[in-house]
Design an enzyme around this catalytic site. Structure first.
Site, PDB file in Angstrom:
ATOM      1  N   ASP A   1       0.840  -1.205   0.000  1.00 46.46           N
ATOM      2  CA  ASP A   1       0.000   0.000   0.000  1.00 46.46           C
ATOM      3  C   ASP A   1       0.874   1.254   0.000  1.00 46.46           C
ATOM      4  O   ASP A   1       0.580   2.231  -0.692  1.00 46.46           O
ATOM      5  CB  ASP A   1      -0.919  -0.015   1.228  1.00 46.46           C
ATOM      6  CG  ASP A   1      -1.708  -1.305   1.325  1.00 46.46           C
ATOM      7  OD1 ASP A   1      -2.509  -1.569   0.425  1.00 46.46           O
ATOM      8  OD2 ASP A   1      -1.500  -2.065   2.288  1.00 46.46           O
TER       9      ASP A   1
ATOM     10  N   ARG B   1       2.249   1.662  -3.448  1.00 47.83           N
ATOM     11  CA  ARG B   1       1.197   2.125  -4.367  1.00 47.83           C
ATOM     12  C   ARG B   1       0.949   3.627  -4.159  1.00 47.83           C
ATOM     13  O   ARG B   1       0.753   4.373  -5.124  1.00 47.83           O
ATOM     14  CB  ARG B   1      -0.095   1.354  -4.090  1.00 47.83           C
ATOM     15  CG  ARG B   1      -0.066  -0.084  -4.561  1.00 47.83           C
ATOM     16  CD  ARG B   1      -1.221  -0.873  -3.979  1.00 47.83           C
ATOM     17  NE  ARG B   1      -1.370  -2.185  -4.598  1.00 47.83           N
ATOM     18  CZ  ARG B   1      -2.149  -3.148  -4.126  1.00 47.83           C
ATOM     19  NH1 ARG B   1      -2.861  -2.950  -3.028  1.00 47.83           N
ATOM     20  NH2 ARG B   1      -2.242  -4.298  -4.742  1.00 47.83           N
TER      21      ARG B   1
ATOM     22  N   HIS C   1      -5.105  -3.145   6.304  1.00 50.74           N
ATOM     23  CA  HIS C   1      -4.897  -3.442   4.882  1.00 50.74           C
ATOM     24  C   HIS C   1      -6.267  -3.793   4.287  1.00 50.74           C
ATOM     25  O   HIS C   1      -6.607  -4.957   4.050  1.00 50.74           O
ATOM     26  CB  HIS C   1      -3.912  -4.599   4.715  1.00 50.74           C
ATOM     27  CG  HIS C   1      -3.721  -5.003   3.280  1.00 50.74           C
ATOM     28  ND1 HIS C   1      -3.064  -4.222   2.360  1.00 50.74           N
ATOM     29  CD2 HIS C   1      -4.118  -6.111   2.602  1.00 50.74           C
ATOM     30  CE1 HIS C   1      -3.067  -4.825   1.187  1.00 50.74           C
ATOM     31  NE2 HIS C   1      -3.705  -5.965   1.310  1.00 50.74           N
TER      32      HIS C   1
HETATM   33  N1  LIG Z   1      -0.981  -7.907   2.476  1.00 49.09           N
HETATM   34  C1  LIG Z   1      -0.914  -7.656   1.193  1.00 49.09           C
HETATM   35  O1  LIG Z   1      -0.445  -6.601   0.770  1.00 49.09           O
HETATM   36  C2  LIG Z   1      -1.393  -8.653   0.200  1.00 49.09           C
HETATM   37  C3  LIG Z   1      -1.914  -9.839   0.619  1.00 49.09           C
HETATM   38  N2  LIG Z   1      -2.346 -10.777  -0.290  1.00 49.09           N
HETATM   39  C4  LIG Z   1      -2.841 -12.027   0.252  1.00 49.09           C
HETATM   40  O2  LIG Z   1      -1.803 -13.006   0.202  1.00 49.09           O
HETATM   41  C5  LIG Z   1      -2.382 -14.300   0.206  1.00 49.09           C
HETATM   42  C6  LIG Z   1      -1.702 -15.192  -0.826  1.00 49.09           C
HETATM   43  O3  LIG Z   1      -1.858 -14.650  -2.103  1.00 49.09           O
HETATM   44  P1  LIG Z   1      -1.368 -15.481  -3.394  1.00 49.09           P
HETATM   45  O4  LIG Z   1      -0.023 -16.057  -3.177  1.00 49.09           O
HETATM   46  O5  LIG Z   1      -1.604 -14.625  -4.581  1.00 49.09           O
HETATM   47  O6  LIG Z   1      -2.462 -16.618  -3.381  1.00 49.09           O
HETATM   48  P2  LIG Z   1      -2.459 -18.071  -4.041  1.00 49.09           P
HETATM   49  O7  LIG Z   1      -3.893 -18.428  -4.170  1.00 49.09           O
HETATM   50  O8  LIG Z   1      -1.576 -18.150  -5.222  1.00 49.09           O
HETATM   51  O9  LIG Z   1      -1.773 -18.939  -2.895  1.00 49.09           O
HETATM   52  C7  LIG Z   1      -2.329 -18.959  -1.652  1.00 49.09           C
HETATM   53  C8  LIG Z   1      -1.856 -20.178  -0.909  1.00 49.09           C
HETATM   54  O10 LIG Z   1      -2.613 -20.192   0.276  1.00 49.09           O
HETATM   55  C9  LIG Z   1      -2.737 -21.504   0.698  1.00 49.09           C
HETATM   56  N3  LIG Z   1      -3.990 -21.807   1.366  1.00 49.09           N
HETATM   57  C10 LIG Z   1      -4.113 -21.925   2.705  1.00 49.09           C
HETATM   58  N4  LIG Z   1      -5.345 -22.282   3.025  1.00 49.09           N
HETATM   59  C11 LIG Z   1      -6.055 -22.397   1.903  1.00 49.09           C
HETATM   60  C12 LIG Z   1      -7.389 -22.740   1.620  1.00 49.09           C
HETATM   61  N5  LIG Z   1      -8.263 -23.051   2.597  1.00 49.09           N
HETATM   62  N6  LIG Z   1      -7.779 -22.763   0.319  1.00 49.09           N
HETATM   63  C13 LIG Z   1      -6.917 -22.440  -0.667  1.00 49.09           C
HETATM   64  N7  LIG Z   1      -5.630 -22.096  -0.441  1.00 49.09           N
HETATM   65  C14 LIG Z   1      -5.203 -22.082   0.823  1.00 49.09           C
HETATM   66  C15 LIG Z   1      -2.485 -22.385  -0.495  1.00 49.09           C
HETATM   67  O11 LIG Z   1      -1.324 -23.096  -0.171  1.00 49.09           O
HETATM   68  P3  LIG Z   1      -1.352 -24.462   0.628  1.00 49.09           P
HETATM   69  O12 LIG Z   1      -2.308 -25.389  -0.049  1.00 49.09           O
HETATM   70  O13 LIG Z   1       0.056 -24.868   0.487  1.00 49.09           O
HETATM   71  O14 LIG Z   1      -1.735 -24.131   2.035  1.00 49.09           O
HETATM   72  C16 LIG Z   1      -2.147 -21.451  -1.620  1.00 49.09           C
HETATM   73  O15 LIG Z   1      -1.004 -21.864  -2.330  1.00 49.09           O
HETATM   74  C17 LIG Z   1      -3.869 -14.081   0.014  1.00 49.09           C
HETATM   75  O16 LIG Z   1      -4.486 -14.137   1.296  1.00 49.09           O
HETATM   76  C18 LIG Z   1      -3.963 -12.652  -0.510  1.00 49.09           C
HETATM   77  O17 LIG Z   1      -5.206 -12.068  -0.210  1.00 49.09           O
HETATM   78  C19 LIG Z   1      -2.235 -10.579  -1.639  1.00 49.09           C
HETATM   79  C20 LIG Z   1      -1.724  -9.398  -2.111  1.00 49.09           C
HETATM   80  C21 LIG Z   1      -1.307  -8.330  -1.232  1.00 49.09           C
HETATM   81  O1  LIG Z   2      -7.343  -8.655  -1.781  1.00 46.75           O
HETATM   82  C1  LIG Z   2      -6.330  -9.285  -2.145  1.00 46.75           C
HETATM   83  O2  LIG Z   2      -6.171 -10.510  -2.032  1.00 46.75           O
HETATM   84  C2  LIG Z   2      -5.204  -8.516  -2.773  1.00 46.75           C
HETATM   85  C3  LIG Z   2      -4.640  -7.499  -1.872  1.00 46.75           C
HETATM   86  O3  LIG Z   2      -4.656  -7.607  -0.661  1.00 46.75           O
HETATM   87  C4  LIG Z   2      -4.048  -6.345  -2.507  1.00 46.75           C
HETATM   88  O4  LIG Z   2      -3.930  -6.323  -3.741  1.00 46.75           O
HETATM   89  O5  LIG Z   2      -3.679  -5.425  -1.778  1.00 46.75           O
END
Ligand SMILES: NC(=O)C1=CN([C@@H]2O[C@H](COP(=O)(O)OP(=O)(O)OC[C@H]3O[C@@H](n4cnc5c(N)ncnc54)[C@H](OP(=O)(O)O)[C@@H]3O)[C@@H](O)[C@H]2O)C=CC1
Ligand SMILES: O=C([O-])CC(=O)C(=O)O
Length: 437
Positions: free
Chosen positions: A249, A252, A277
């Site tokens: 953030d 951005r 966030h």
């Molecule tokens: N704070 C920030 O600025 C940001 C946060 N995010 C967050 O980061 C997280 C990960 O994003 P991203 O890597 O793109 O996501 P992906 O969907 O590519 O990967 C997420 C991983 O979470 C795991 N997971 C754990 N529990 C579950 C479930 N119940 N169902 C499905 N998957 C699960 C899976 O791994 P496994 O099966 O190995 O557990 C999966 O590989 C998300 O929560 C997203 O919202 C994204 C962007 C910015």
């Molecule tokens: O909502 C999401 O998973 C993505 C997110 O946090 C972001 O882009 O800041």
């Protein structure tokens, strides 16, 4: 204590007494549909070491082997004596970095940055401890294969596993990325509970297994409240060590200010993101600077700052999802790197960075006992201090209060996961992640 759904769609109570299985079976249909209990027994971790003086034959690991055995993976089964080589004997001691959601999109960018030396430096060998699940273990092996094929000199150990108690063993950094994405029709309260269970379990595992001074960066959403849950379940680890990622953030916000002012983004400094966030986050243009000057002196269109700029930053993630079809992964990985570097490098004089940290003892009057993004400075020792010399006006205070109220509501909603009684969800209707619109 039974779980009861209250009448409105975003009001629920949760009990801290329920086991995961009784919880999932007694809860509403969409929980049953999507809930996956975490492993409660210890499953084997695959340890892959190249740090001692033995040489072994690489044995590729099959997914089926995971339940019964603990094996190293491919090239990481080879072991070396770092002291024997001229090039490596001046290197620092190996550090252990645990990453959850390691087979996910963000990790796919992040792991290669860490392994390359870009994050912790060219003399710092690293051990990657990758946490997956039964669902992702094959993919995690694919990740390990790509790490092998990248021939990173600094990558000296890789372990993959599905049990956080084993994967987090001796971790000095824990980058908690894995979380369930919010699906269609899922309420934020449901997401808070499902992901909260993951972070409660991982907090317990960190408490039991990680280095006592482990630094934890929570990325998986809703990251502020997940970080709070994780922290509350890890009483042996200093509360100060837990961060919720709001650096994306901040980045951005810097980009949008630079664009408006017609300068390159390295000219924007002192950028605070206050709060959650989520779409209530507050990008602070009152204290931020452009070329060392207050933003409001450089950008005279204050209406743009209050309305367009603020909303653009709050909803940037959602706009990107519409264009890209998936949420920010590369820029999130970059921002995780930025967040780590900000803690291991002295903050430039007069500047600061944003991180979601524990509010106890904060000098701004923000309510205690939540995880709130605030301005931080570091001496480069992994720790940070909150910045004291920031100013507030009515606009900023009002916005901060709104984000604070949202986080307090989230906290009430997860009381069953923080050991504070029965969760009660009365979340504001407009509560959203940045990626949702
Ligand atoms: N704070 C920030 O600025 C940001 C946060 N995010 C967050 O980061 C997280 C990960 O994003 P991203 O890597 O793109 O996501 P992906 O969907 O590519 O990967 C997420 C991983 O979470 C795991 N997971 C754990 N529990 C579950 C479930 N119940 N169902 C499905 N998957 C699960 C899976 O791994 P496994 O099966 O190995 O557990 C999966 O590989 C998300 O929560 C997203 O919202 C994204 C962007 C910015
Ligand atoms: O909502 C999401 O998973 C993505 C997110 O946090 C972001 O882009 O800041």
């Amino acid at each position: 204590m039974a779980v009861a759904e209250l009448s409105t769609s975003c009001t629920k109570t949760y009990s801290s007494q329920l086991s995961l299985s009784s919880y999932s079976s007694r809860f509403s249909h969409h929980f049953r549909r999507s809930f996956r209990p975490l492993p409660t027994t210890r499953n084997p971790t695959i340890s892959c070491s190249v740090a001692s003086d033995q040489v072994q034959t690489p044995i590729p690991v099959q997914a089926d082997d995971l339940k019964g055995k603990s094996e190293c993976y491919g090239v990481f089964c080879l072991t070396y004596d770092l002291q024997a080589e001229e090039e490596t004997k001046s290197w620092k001691k190996l550090i252990n970095i645990a990453v959850s959601g390691a087979a996910g999109m963000i990790s796919n960018h992040l792991l290669f940055k860490i392994a390359s030396g870009e994050v912790f430096g060219p003399n710092q060998p690293v051990a990657l401890k990758l946490l997956g699940s039964e669902r992702s273990i094959q993919a995690l092996e694919g990740v390990a294969m790509e790490l092998e094929d990248s021939l990173f000199p600094l990558l000296r150990e890789v372990s993959i596993g599905i049990n956080p108690y084993e994967v987090f063993q001796d971790a000095e950094w824990a980058l908690l990325i894995g979380a369930k994405p919010r699906g269609p029709g899922m309420e934020r309260a449901d997401l808070l509970d499902i992901n909260g269970q993951i972070f409660a379990e991982q907090g317990k595992a960190l408490n039991a297994s990680a280095s006592p001074n482990v630094k934890v960066i929570v990325v998986g959403n809703p990251c502020n409240t997940n970080a709070l849950i994780c922290m509350k379940n890890a009483p042996n680890i200093p509360a100060k060590n837990f961060h919720a990622l709001t650096r994306l953030d901040e980045n951005r916000a810097k980009c949008q200010l630079a664009l408006k002012a017609g300068v390159f983004y390295d000219q924007v400094s002192n950028m605070t993101i206050w709060g959650n966030h989520s779409t209530t986050q507050v990008p602070d243009f009152l204290n931020a600077r452009i070329k060392g000057l207050p933003v409001k002196e450089v950008i005279k269109d204050h209406k743009w700052l209050e309305e367009e700029f603020t909303e653009k930053v709050q909803k940037r993630g959602g706009v990107l999802i519409k264009k890209w079809g998936r949420s920010s992964a590369a820029s999130t990985a970059v921002s995780i790197v930025d967040a780590i570097k900000s803690l291991i490098t002295p903050t430039p004089e007069g500047d600061w960075f944003s991180s979601g940290v524990y509010t106890n003892g904060n000098p701004y009057g923000i309510v205690e006992d939540i995880v709130f993004s605030m301005p931080c400075r570091s001496k480069g020792d992994g720790d940070y201090e909150l910045v004291k010399d920031v100013i507030f006006d009515d606009y900023l205070l009002k916005r901060i209060k709104k984000s604070e109220a949202e986080l307090l509501a989230e906290k009430r909603c997860v009381a069953h996961l923080t050991g504070e009684g029965i969760g009660f969800c009365d979340l504001p209707e407009d509560t959203m992640l940045p990626g949702e619109m």
